[in-house]
Design an enzyme around this catalytic site. Sequence first.
Site, short mmCIF file in Angstrom:
data_model
loop_
_atom_site.label_atom_id
_atom_site.label_comp_id
_atom_site.label_asym_id
_atom_site.label_seq_id
_atom_site.Cartn_x
_atom_site.Cartn_y
_atom_site.Cartn_z
N LYS A 36 -12.04 35.30 -33.16
CA LYS A 36 -12.55 34.10 -32.47
C LYS A 36 -12.92 34.44 -31.03
O LYS A 36 -12.55 35.51 -30.51
CB LYS A 36 -11.49 33.00 -32.51
CG LYS A 36 -10.17 33.37 -31.87
CD LYS A 36 -9.07 32.37 -32.19
CE LYS A 36 -7.74 32.88 -31.70
NZ LYS A 36 -6.95 31.88 -31.02
N TYR A 244 -16.34 36.91 2.28
CA TYR A 244 -16.15 35.52 2.71
C TYR A 244 -14.75 35.30 3.29
O TYR A 244 -13.76 35.80 2.75
CB TYR A 244 -16.30 34.58 1.52
CG TYR A 244 -17.71 34.45 1.00
CD1 TYR A 244 -18.72 33.89 1.77
CD2 TYR A 244 -18.01 34.87 -0.29
CE1 TYR A 244 -20.01 33.77 1.27
CE2 TYR A 244 -19.30 34.74 -0.80
CZ TYR A 244 -20.29 34.19 -0.01
OH TYR A 244 -21.56 34.07 -0.51
C1 LIG Z 1 -3.55 30.19 -35.57
C2 LIG Z 1 -3.66 31.56 -34.98
N1 LIG Z 1 -3.27 32.63 -35.70
C3 LIG Z 1 -3.34 33.89 -35.20
C4 LIG Z 1 -3.80 34.13 -33.93
C5 LIG Z 1 -3.83 35.54 -33.41
O1 LIG Z 1 -2.93 35.70 -32.36
P1 LIG Z 1 -2.75 37.11 -31.61
O2 LIG Z 1 -4.02 37.35 -30.87
O3 LIG Z 1 -1.60 36.89 -30.71
O4 LIG Z 1 -2.52 38.14 -32.66
C6 LIG Z 1 -4.22 33.05 -33.15
C7 LIG Z 1 -4.69 33.29 -31.79
O5 LIG Z 1 -4.31 32.69 -30.84
C8 LIG Z 1 -4.14 31.73 -33.68
O6 LIG Z 1 -4.52 30.67 -32.95
#
Ligand SMILES: Cc1ncc(COP(=O)(O)O)c(C=O)c1O
Length: 352
Positions: A36, A244
């Site tokens: 993601k 700045y």
């Molecule tokens: C529902 C869910 N599962 C798994 C993950 C993966 O987490 P990580 O990046 O800590 O492995 C996330 C990421 O935040 C998540 O939201």
Amino acid sequence: MSPGVSGPQRALATVDLGAIERNAARLPKPLCAVVKADAYGHGLAVADAALAGGAEWLAVAAADEALALRHRGVEVPILVMGALTRSELVVAVDADADVVAWTDELAEQAPRVHVKLDTGMGRLGTKDRELALRLAQRDNVVGLMTHFATADDPSDDLFGAQLEAFREFVGAVGRDDLIAHAANSAAALREPGSHFDLVRCGVALYGMDPFGTDPAAHGLEPALSLSSWVAAVRRFEAGDSAGYGRRWTAQEPTWVATVPIGYGDGWRRALTNNCDVLIGGRRHPLAGTVSMDNVTVALGPETDVRVGDEVVLIGAQGEERILAEEVARRLDTINYEVTCGLTQRVPRRHVP
Ligand SMILES: Cc1ncc(COP(=O)(O)O)c(C=O)c1O
């Protein structure tokens, strides 16, 4: 030659796909690679490397992200983990993705759903175990899931309680045909008992440490390095200030480099006077306010740094290394936010 001089980029994020593949290979299986937010800022091309390293699933937060993966030609199962509006749900289903459900309404609207029990994260999912048990008996349910709030903190006992609650739930559902999954990177690395039928790893895939210290302690290789170049080297006299607000003033005659990267690229203003960069294999401190497009770097009273030299902000140069974890500590945040925060102005170059 530095990337800034030899190529068109003022700043460049180089992503080592071999490192992604090796990290995926090191993580427990079956593995769902969490890609993601443009693969935590690394670019979606990492999905192919994760699959080459043995991942069998991909997970995203948003429907559009699933669609983008399908457009890349990805054929493996994709799980959309986030909350979806009705129109986003249509996009997810059209992309042939699985979605997460915690209400009857959600569960009815997609051909393949994963029922989410909130065992303590307090975010998405239902806390109503009876509702979750009922939803889990539907024909279109293919998975059961939960998400840990404190897997990265071995001193917190919510993790054990969440794990126990989920284990009990999976047993009570009693369906062998469902895929149960709970573990994020931290859980996957610290507790084999959390693996169930699939682990959902994001941060570790990118070679960052979910515990915020050293990825090498878990055999992980950082995949992303961030570089820029020395655009100017100028001599400051004692009392001359940089940037700045005059937040840094030379105490003695000193050389100062200007590097064309700033908060417009995601190199945050809170790093003002609070960060090192590597030039010529040595650490040099930022001197003065991080502006939108530039930072200034103190080189000391004598320097052999020249215009065109490469500047490494994250990554290795010679024997020195700056990890995203170090930058995160200085910003009082987590490594995730450092790579996710790099803006679209920074091109991602993927190398095999
Ligand atoms: C529902 C869910 N599962 C798994 C993950 C993966 O987490 P990580 O990046 O800590 O492995 C996330 C990421 O935040 C998540 O939201």
